[in-house]
Scaffold this motif. Structure first.
Motif, PDB file in Angstrom:
ATOM      1  N   ALA A   1       0.827  -1.214   0.000  1.00  0.00           N
ATOM      2  CA  ALA A   1       0.000   0.000   0.000  1.00  0.00           C
ATOM      3  C   ALA A   1       0.858   1.260   0.000  1.00  0.00           C
ATOM      4  O   ALA A   1       0.548   2.229  -0.712  1.00  0.00           O
ATOM      5  N   ILE A   2       1.954   1.266   0.758  1.00  0.00           N
ATOM      6  CA  ILE A   2       2.846   2.423   0.805  1.00  0.00           C
ATOM      7  C   ILE A   2       3.518   2.636  -0.547  1.00  0.00           C
ATOM      8  O   ILE A   2       3.636   3.774  -1.024  1.00  0.00           O
ATOM      9  N   VAL A   3       3.968   1.566  -1.192  1.00  0.00           N
ATOM     10  CA  VAL A   3       4.614   1.709  -2.502  1.00  0.00           C
ATOM     11  C   VAL A   3       3.628   2.255  -3.529  1.00  0.00           C
ATOM     12  O   VAL A   3       3.953   3.176  -4.286  1.00  0.00           O
ATOM     13  N   ILE A   4       2.420   1.713  -3.551  1.00  0.00           N
ATOM     14  CA  ILE A   4       1.408   2.205  -4.502  1.00  0.00           C
ATOM     15  C   ILE A   4       1.061   3.667  -4.217  1.00  0.00           C
ATOM     16  O   ILE A   4       1.003   4.488  -5.133  1.00  0.00           O
ATOM     17  N   LEU A   5       0.853   3.988  -2.950  1.00  0.00           N
ATOM     18  CA  LEU A   5       0.539   5.382  -2.603  1.00  0.00           C
ATOM     19  C   LEU A   5       1.695   6.328  -2.929  1.00  0.00           C
ATOM     20  O   LEU A   5       1.463   7.450  -3.378  1.00  0.00           O
ATOM     21  N   SER A   6       2.929   5.892  -2.722  1.00  0.00           N
ATOM     22  CA  SER A   6       4.062   6.780  -3.021  1.00  0.00           C
ATOM     23  C   SER A   6       4.203   7.033  -4.512  1.00  0.00           C
ATOM     24  O   SER A   6       4.543   8.142  -4.926  1.00  0.00           O
ATOM     25  N   ILE A   7       3.906   6.023  -5.342  1.00  0.00           N
ATOM     26  CA  ILE A   7       3.937   6.246  -6.788  1.00  0.00           C
ATOM     27  C   ILE A   7       2.828   7.213  -7.192  1.00  0.00           C
ATOM     28  O   ILE A   7       3.046   8.139  -7.988  1.00  0.00           O
ATOM     29  N   ILE A   8       1.650   7.037  -6.615  1.00  0.00           N
ATOM     30  CA  ILE A   8       0.546   7.958  -6.906  1.00  0.00           C
ATOM     31  C   ILE A   8       0.875   9.363  -6.411  1.00  0.00           C
ATOM     32  O   ILE A   8       0.576  10.357  -7.091  1.00  0.00           O
ATOM     33  N   MET A   9       1.505   9.456  -5.237  1.00  0.00           N
ATOM     34  CA  MET A   9       1.892  10.769  -4.708  1.00  0.00           C
ATOM     35  C   MET A   9       2.906  11.453  -5.622  1.00  0.00           C
ATOM     36  O   MET A   9       2.871  12.670  -5.800  1.00  0.00           O
ATOM     37  N   THR A  10       3.816  10.671  -6.195  1.00  0.00           N
ATOM     38  CA  THR A  10       4.795  11.257  -7.105  1.00  0.00           C
ATOM     39  C   THR A  10       4.112  11.790  -8.354  1.00  0.00           C
ATOM     40  O   THR A  10       4.450  12.867  -8.846  1.00  0.00           O
ATOM     41  N   PHE A  11       3.139  11.050  -8.860  1.00  0.00           N
ATOM     42  CA  PHE A  11       2.400  11.560 -10.009  1.00  0.00           C
ATOM     43  C   PHE A  11       1.564  12.783  -9.638  1.00  0.00           C
ATOM     44  O   PHE A  11       1.371  13.676 -10.460  1.00  0.00           O
ATOM     45  N   SER A  12       1.082  12.851  -8.401  1.00  0.00           N
ATOM     46  CA  SER A  12       0.362  14.065  -7.986  1.00  0.00           C
ATOM     47  C   SER A  12       1.320  15.238  -7.865  1.00  0.00           C
ATOM     48  O   SER A  12       0.908  16.386  -8.009  1.00  0.00           O
ATOM     49  N   LEU A  13       2.592  14.946  -7.621  1.00  0.00           N
ATOM     50  CA  LEU A  13       3.604  15.995  -7.597  1.00  0.00           C
ATOM     51  C   LEU A  13       3.907  16.463  -9.016  1.00  0.00           C
ATOM     52  O   LEU A  13       4.072  17.652  -9.263  1.00  0.00           O
ATOM     53  N   VAL A  14       3.924  15.527  -9.946  1.00  0.00           N
ATOM     54  CA  VAL A  14       4.224  15.871 -11.337  1.00  0.00           C
ATOM     55  C   VAL A  14       3.064  16.616 -11.975  1.00  0.00           C
ATOM     56  O   VAL A  14       3.238  17.667 -12.589  1.00  0.00           O
ATOM     57  N   TRP A  15       1.884  16.078 -11.832  1.00  0.00           N
ATOM     58  CA  TRP A  15       0.694  16.711 -12.406  1.00  0.00           C
ATOM     59  C   TRP A  15      -0.184  17.215 -11.270  1.00  0.00           C
ATOM     60  O   TRP A  15      -1.189  16.610 -10.925  1.00  0.00           O
ATOM     61  N   ARG A  16       0.243  18.289 -10.678  1.00  0.00           N
ATOM     62  CA  ARG A  16      -0.485  18.807  -9.525  1.00  0.00           C
ATOM     63  C   ARG A  16      -1.829  19.370  -9.961  1.00  0.00           C
ATOM     64  O   ARG A  16      -1.957  19.945 -11.027  1.00  0.00           O
ATOM     65  N   LEU A  17      -2.800  19.198  -9.075  1.00  0.00           N
ATOM     66  CA  LEU A  17      -4.152  19.666  -9.345  1.00  0.00           C
ATOM     67  C   LEU A  17      -4.232  21.176  -9.100  1.00  0.00           C
ATOM     68  O   LEU A  17      -3.672  21.674  -8.126  1.00  0.00           O
ATOM     69  N   PRO A  18      -4.917  21.917  -9.949  1.00  0.00           N
ATOM     70  CA  PRO A  18      -5.066  23.346  -9.687  1.00  0.00           C
ATOM     71  C   PRO A  18      -5.974  23.574  -8.480  1.00  0.00           C
ATOM     72  O   PRO A  18      -6.962  22.891  -8.299  1.00  0.00           O
ATOM     73  N   VAL A  19      -5.609  24.532  -7.671  1.00  0.00           N
ATOM     74  CA  VAL A  19      -6.383  24.867  -6.480  1.00  0.00           C
ATOM     75  C   VAL A  19      -7.305  26.024  -6.814  1.00  0.00           C
ATOM     76  O   VAL A  19      -6.874  27.065  -7.302  1.00  0.00           O
ATOM     77  N   SER A  20      -8.586  25.841  -6.564  1.00  0.00           N
ATOM     78  CA  SER A  20      -9.547  26.928  -6.792  1.00  0.00           C
ATOM     79  C   SER A  20      -9.948  27.502  -5.437  1.00  0.00           C
ATOM     80  O   SER A  20     -10.280  26.777  -4.508  1.00  0.00           O
ATOM     81  N   ILE A  21      -9.907  28.803  -5.344  1.00  0.00           N
ATOM     82  CA  ILE A  21     -10.221  29.462  -4.074  1.00  0.00           C
ATOM     83  C   ILE A  21     -11.639  29.970  -4.106  1.00  0.00           C
ATOM     84  O   ILE A  21     -12.164  30.458  -5.004  1.00  0.00           O
TER      85      ILE A  21
END
Length: 155
Positions: A135-155
């Motif tokens: 679970a940690i390995v899968i989450l860390s890969i997903i976290m890295t992709f969230s770092l690469v393609w970060r979601l835009p923050v709407s205020i």
């Protein structure tokens, strides 16, 4: 949504940093006194911490900080700390539910520290360590992709 050109090995490096940070924090958590209060607090913070870890790159990254400064590495470390309950909750659950005199009984029967680890604790924790590790390995890969393609923050 913008993406930048990344050097080779960026995803592997940041996934590895995130896994190491999560394992370090989980080891620290397990090293502390294991009580049910600490266990329930980890359960309560597990989902919000994981959501915050996904959202973290969108909250702190700006185009002028990314990727020339060490901010992405620090983000990976913080993300690893936030997802560490994914590894420590299953292990702590097994340790809390184990009989309290299990280690003393093995010691009284003549098992030294390494034999207690190999014959008592590893069989008790093996499946939970594999589950948490995957679970940690899968989450860390997903976290890295969230770092690469970060979601835009709407205020």
């Amino acid at each position: 949504m913008t993406t930048a050109a990344f050097p080779p090995g960026f995803i592997v490096t940041h996934a590895f940093v995130t896994v190491c940070a999560a394992c370090l924090m989980a080891a620290l958590t397990l090293w502390l006194q294991r009580s049910r209060g600490w266990y329930f607090m980890l359960i309560a913070l597990w989902i919000p911490g994981t959501v915050l870890a996904f959202w973290l790159p969108s909250l702190i990254m700006t185009p002028k900080l990314f990727p020339s400064e060490p901010i992405p590495v620090l983000t990976s470390i913080v993300q690893g700390f936030f997802i560490s309950p994914t590894l420590s909750i299953p292990l702590m659950g097994a340790l809390i539910s184990a009989p309290p005199g299990l280690s003393r009984t093995a010691q009284a029967l003549g098992a030294d520290r390494s034999r207690r680890l190999a014959l008592v604790w590893l069989p008790l924790l093996r499946q939970r360590m594999v589950l948490g590790g995957v679970a940690i390995v899968i989450l860390s890969i997903i976290m890295t992709f969230s770092l690469v393609w970060r979601l835009p923050v709407s205020i």
